[in-house]
Design a protein around this motif. Structure first.
Motif, PDB file in Angstrom:
ATOM      1  N   VAL A  93     -40.533 -32.018  18.091  1.00  0.00           N
ATOM      2  CA  VAL A  93     -40.317 -31.664  19.080  1.00  0.00           C
ATOM      3  C   VAL A  93     -40.845 -30.471  19.521  1.00  0.00           C
ATOM      4  CG1 VAL A  93     -37.726 -32.086  18.842  1.00  0.00           C
ATOM      5  CG2 VAL A  93     -38.607 -30.116  17.985  1.00  0.00           C
ATOM      6  N   PRO A  94     -40.884 -29.353  21.329  1.00  0.00           N
ATOM      7  CA  PRO A  94     -41.463 -28.955  21.286  1.00  0.00           C
ATOM      8  C   PRO A  94     -40.701 -26.803  20.381  1.00  0.00           C
ATOM      9  CG  PRO A  94     -39.913 -29.613  23.099  1.00  0.00           C
ATOM     10  CD  PRO A  94     -40.278 -30.812  21.779  1.00  0.00           C
ATOM     11  N   PRO A  95     -42.117 -26.164  20.146  1.00  0.00           N
ATOM     12  CA  PRO A  95     -40.960 -25.303  19.254  1.00  0.00           C
ATOM     13  C   PRO A  95     -39.957 -24.868  20.409  1.00  0.00           C
ATOM     14  CG  PRO A  95     -43.706 -25.332  19.577  1.00  0.00           C
ATOM     15  CD  PRO A  95     -43.233 -26.362  20.466  1.00  0.00           C
ATOM     16  N   VAL A  96     -39.369 -24.109  18.881  1.00  0.00           N
ATOM     17  CA  VAL A  96     -37.776 -23.624  19.673  1.00  0.00           C
ATOM     18  C   VAL A  96     -38.506 -22.589  19.032  1.00  0.00           C
ATOM     19  CG1 VAL A  96     -35.609 -23.787  19.855  1.00  0.00           C
ATOM     20  CG2 VAL A  96     -37.098 -26.050  19.963  1.00  0.00           C
ATOM     21  N   THR A  97     -37.204 -20.902  20.063  1.00  0.00           N
ATOM     22  CA  THR A  97     -37.249 -19.726  19.161  1.00  0.00           C
ATOM     23  C   THR A  97     -36.199 -19.781  18.765  1.00  0.00           C
ATOM     24  OG1 THR A  97     -38.306 -18.176  21.747  1.00  0.00           O
ATOM     25  CG2 THR A  97     -37.076 -17.395  19.632  1.00  0.00           C
ATOM     26  N   PHE A  98     -36.388 -19.495  17.434  1.00  0.00           N
ATOM     27  CA  PHE A  98     -35.054 -19.747  16.843  1.00  0.00           C
ATOM     28  C   PHE A  98     -34.632 -21.032  15.824  1.00  0.00           C
ATOM     29  CE2 PHE A  98     -34.844 -15.191  18.590  1.00  0.00           C
ATOM     30  CZ  PHE A  98     -35.608 -14.249  17.341  1.00  0.00           C
ATOM     31  N   GLY A  99     -35.598 -22.003  15.922  1.00  0.00           N
ATOM     32  CA  GLY A  99     -35.631 -22.869  15.889  1.00  0.00           C
ATOM     33  C   GLY A  99     -34.787 -23.158  14.118  1.00  0.00           C
ATOM     34  N   LEU A 126     -31.064 -36.006   9.076  1.00  0.00           N
ATOM     35  CA  LEU A 126     -32.307 -35.511  10.196  1.00  0.00           C
ATOM     36  C   LEU A 126     -33.289 -34.009  10.173  1.00  0.00           C
ATOM     37  CD1 LEU A 126     -32.174 -38.998  12.187  1.00  0.00           C
ATOM     38  CD2 LEU A 126     -32.789 -39.052   9.646  1.00  0.00           C
ATOM     39  N   THR A 127     -34.285 -34.210   9.944  1.00  0.00           N
ATOM     40  CA  THR A 127     -34.826 -32.531   9.823  1.00  0.00           C
ATOM     41  C   THR A 127     -36.051 -33.460  11.361  1.00  0.00           C
ATOM     42  OG1 THR A 127     -36.111 -32.502   8.280  1.00  0.00           O
ATOM     43  CG2 THR A 127     -34.162 -31.674   8.040  1.00  0.00           C
ATOM     44  N   SER A 128     -36.207 -32.502  12.493  1.00  0.00           N
ATOM     45  CA  SER A 128     -37.134 -32.420  13.204  1.00  0.00           C
ATOM     46  C   SER A 128     -38.398 -31.736  12.717  1.00  0.00           C
ATOM     47  CB  SER A 128     -37.581 -32.200  14.848  1.00  0.00           C
ATOM     48  OG  SER A 128     -36.233 -31.235  14.973  1.00  0.00           O
ATOM     49  N   ARG A 129     -39.846 -32.146  13.161  1.00  0.00           N
ATOM     50  CA  ARG A 129     -40.592 -30.113  13.160  1.00  0.00           C
ATOM     51  C   ARG A 129     -41.485 -30.239  14.653  1.00  0.00           C
ATOM     52  NH1 ARG A 129     -43.772 -35.060  10.855  1.00  0.00           N
ATOM     53  NH2 ARG A 129     -45.604 -35.527  12.445  1.00  0.00           N
ATOM     54  N   PRO A 130     -41.831 -29.025  14.519  1.00  0.00           N
ATOM     55  CA  PRO A 130     -42.445 -28.629  16.243  1.00  0.00           C
ATOM     56  C   PRO A 130     -43.751 -29.426  16.083  1.00  0.00           C
ATOM     57  CG  PRO A 130     -41.917 -26.342  14.522  1.00  0.00           C
ATOM     58  CD  PRO A 130     -42.111 -28.321  13.250  1.00  0.00           C
TER      59      PRO A 130
END
Length: 144
Positions: free
Chosen positions: A94-100, A55-59
């Motif tokens: 999800v919230p944006p993640v640096t280098f996510g 599964l993948t998430s998106r910001p």
């Protein structure tokens, strides 16, 4: 402040705390009912041999996808909700993640609701049992 005002505030606080407690119990009961439906759904997918995928998430911003390290199935076609192989319910926004995009982003399971998308825009809310039945049909399994 006089005693009468303090007493009234204390009574209102007690009433508010009671309402919060009732709401938490109601949500816990709904989640337990929803988990039974999800466990049955996952068992049907496994017995039918439906393959899993990571599964993948998106910001929130909507651009890109993040790896989660969770294996399971997407519940909604827009890939915003997923189920782990163990029946855990995941909200995959999800919230944006640096280098996510370059590493695995942790996503915690949420208590499953009986009404998916409750409080969302018109047409985005659907009963969990209807959504699960629709996904079973999409996987070619038939009636739930």
């Amino acid at each position: 402040m006089d005693d009468e005002t303090e007493q009234r505030r204390a009574e209102l606080a007690e009433i508010a705390n009671y309402q919060i407690e009732v709401q938490h119990r109601r949500e816990a009961q709904e989640s337990a009912e929803a988990q039974v439906l999800i466990d049955r759904f996952v068992a049907q997918l496994k017995s039918a041999g439906v393959p899993t995928e990571e599964l993948t998430s998106r910001p929130w911003s909507g651009s890109g996808r993040y790896r989660t390290g969770i294996t399971g199935w997407y519940l909604k076609r827009d890939r915003s909700i997923g189920l782990g192989e163990d029946g855990a319910y995941y909200v995959l926004v999800v919230p944006p993640v640096t280098f996510g995009r370059f590493r695995t982003v942790p996503v915690e399971p949420s208590p499953p609701p009986l009404q998916v998308g409750k409080g969302a825009r018109d047409g985005e809310s659907i009963a969990l049992n209807v959504l699960l039945a629709t996904r079973l049909e999409d996987f070619g399994i038939g009636d739930a």
